[in-house]
Design a protein around this motif. Structure first.
Motif, PDB file in Angstrom:
ATOM      1  N   UNK A  76      26.988  47.822  32.596  1.00  0.00           N
ATOM      2  CA  UNK A  76      27.719  47.171  33.680  1.00  0.00           C
ATOM      3  C   UNK A  76      28.972  46.484  33.132  1.00  0.00           C
ATOM      4  N   UNK A  77      30.005  46.346  33.959  1.00  0.00           N
ATOM      5  CA  UNK A  77      31.203  45.606  33.520  1.00  0.00           C
ATOM      6  C   UNK A  77      30.877  44.175  33.095  1.00  0.00           C
ATOM      7  N   UNK A  78      29.921  43.537  33.769  1.00  0.00           N
ATOM      8  CA  UNK A  78      29.559  42.164  33.399  1.00  0.00           C
ATOM      9  C   UNK A  78      28.933  42.121  32.004  1.00  0.00           C
ATOM     10  N   UNK A  79      28.087  43.088  31.696  1.00  0.00           N
ATOM     11  CA  UNK A  79      27.475  43.111  30.368  1.00  0.00           C
ATOM     12  C   UNK A  79      28.532  43.333  29.282  1.00  0.00           C
ATOM     13  N   UNK A  80      29.516  44.176  29.568  1.00  0.00           N
ATOM     14  CA  UNK A  80      30.627  44.362  28.620  1.00  0.00           C
ATOM     15  C   UNK A  80      31.415  43.061  28.446  1.00  0.00           C
ATOM     16  N   UNK A  84      32.262  40.945  25.139  1.00  0.00           N
ATOM     17  CA  UNK A  84      33.622  40.523  24.777  1.00  0.00           C
ATOM     18  C   UNK A  84      33.687  39.018  24.541  1.00  0.00           C
ATOM     19  N   UNK A  85      32.939  38.246  25.332  1.00  0.00           N
ATOM     20  CA  UNK A  85      32.878  36.791  25.117  1.00  0.00           C
ATOM     21  C   UNK A  85      32.291  36.480  23.739  1.00  0.00           C
ATOM     22  N   UNK A  86      31.251  37.227  23.355  1.00  0.00           N
ATOM     23  CA  UNK A  86      30.657  37.018  22.031  1.00  0.00           C
ATOM     24  C   UNK A  86      31.678  37.317  20.940  1.00  0.00           C
ATOM     25  N   UNK A 160      30.969  33.892  30.763  1.00  0.00           N
ATOM     26  CA  UNK A 160      31.557  32.712  30.121  1.00  0.00           C
ATOM     27  C   UNK A 160      30.579  31.551  30.083  1.00  0.00           C
ATOM     28  N   UNK A 161      29.856  31.330  31.185  1.00  0.00           N
ATOM     29  CA  UNK A 161      28.951  30.182  31.227  1.00  0.00           C
ATOM     30  C   UNK A 161      27.734  30.383  30.326  1.00  0.00           C
ATOM     31  N   UNK A 185      24.404  43.808  21.784  1.00  0.00           N
ATOM     32  CA  UNK A 185      24.546  44.245  23.175  1.00  0.00           C
ATOM     33  C   UNK A 185      23.907  43.172  24.047  1.00  0.00           C
ATOM     34  N   UNK A 186      24.417  43.031  25.252  1.00  0.00           N
ATOM     35  CA  UNK A 186      23.948  42.008  26.188  1.00  0.00           C
ATOM     36  C   UNK A 186      23.656  42.658  27.533  1.00  0.00           C
TER      37      UNK A 186
END
Length: 203
Positions: A76-80, A84-86, A160-161, A185-186
C-alpha cells in the motif's frame, strides 16, 4: 552468534510533552521486553498493553533458514510512506537507508492482520506455529539471516505519527537506528502497525 531483537506493547499517550498524562483515546506504543530466555523456551502469549516497561535484552538464536515460495503482495502507499519515514530518520542519524524486502513485508502484513483480527498487540500469536518472530519470518520465506527485529504499535493516525511514537521509545529507537539492520518493511492493517527488520547472513 546470531541475534534477534524484539519490542512489545506498552500503553502510553502520544503527546509532545513529558507530563505523563494518560489520554483516554491514546494510541498504544510498543516498549521493549525480553520474550525468550537465552537458553530456549517459548514466547509469552499475546497480551494487551502492559502498564510498565520492561528492560530490553537481545536473544541469541539461530535465524530462520527454510525458504518458502514467494507470494506476490501489493504494497500500500501508506506502508511505503512508513518505510520512507524510517529512512528519513536513518538519514537524520547519518545511517545507511534500509532496503525494502518483500518477504519481511509479507511477515509484517500477516502479523498486523492477525493482531487486528484477534484484537491484541504484541509479538506472540494465538497460533503456536506463529508465536515466535523467527517462525513468522521462516513462514514468509525470509532467511537465512544473521539478525532480525520487530516493532508493533496500535492506534496511530499514520506513518509520521507512528514513527514519532517509536522514536520516542528508547527500545524502538534503538531498533530503528541500529546500523547492523539492513532490510525492513512496514505494514498497517486497520489500527495495527508492524515493522519487521533483518540482515541477511553472509553467503
Amino acid at each position: 552468534m546470531r541475534r534477534r531483537l524484539l519490542a512489545t506493547a506498552l500503553a502510553l499517550p502520544l503527546c509532545g510533552c513529558a507530563s505523563g498524562l494518560t489520554l483516554p483515546d491514546a494510541p498504544e506504543l510498543p516498549s521493549p521486553r525480553r520474550l525468550l530466555s537465552r537458553g530456549g523456551g517459548t514466547a509469552s502469549s499475546p497480551r494487551p498493553a502492559s502498564p510498565t516497561p520492561r528492560a530490553a535484552a537481545p536473544d541469541v538464536r539461530p535465524a530462520p533458514v527454510e525458504p518458502a515460495p514467494s507470494v506476490p503482495m501489493e504494497v500500500t502507499p501508506e506502508d511505503r510512506r512508513t518505510f520512507e519515514e524510517a529512512n528519513r530518520v536513518r538519514a537524520q542519524w547519518g545511517l545507511r537507508a534500509f532496503r525494502w524486502n518483500d518477504r519481511l513485508y509479507a511477515a509484517a502484513k500477516a502479523h498486523s492482520e492477525e493482531q487486528e483480527r484477534f484484537d491484541y498487540m504484541g509479538h506472540g500469536s494465538p497460533d503456536p506455529a506463529r508465536d515466535d518472530l523467527g517462525d513468522r519470518l521462516r513462514i514468509a520465506g525470509y532467511g537465512p539471516a544473521s539478525m532480525w527485529a520487530e516493532v508493533v504499535a496500535r492506534g496511530y493516525a499514520g506513518p509520521a505519527s507512528v514513527m514519532a511514537g517509536w522514536m520516542n521509545s528508547k527500545g524502538h529507537r534503538k531498533i530503528l537506528t541500529d546500523p547492523r539492520l539492513e532490510e525492513a518493511a512496514f505494514a498497517r492493517v486497520g489500527t495495527s502497525f508492524t515493522g519487521n527488520f533483518g540482515t541477511p547472513s553472509a553467503r
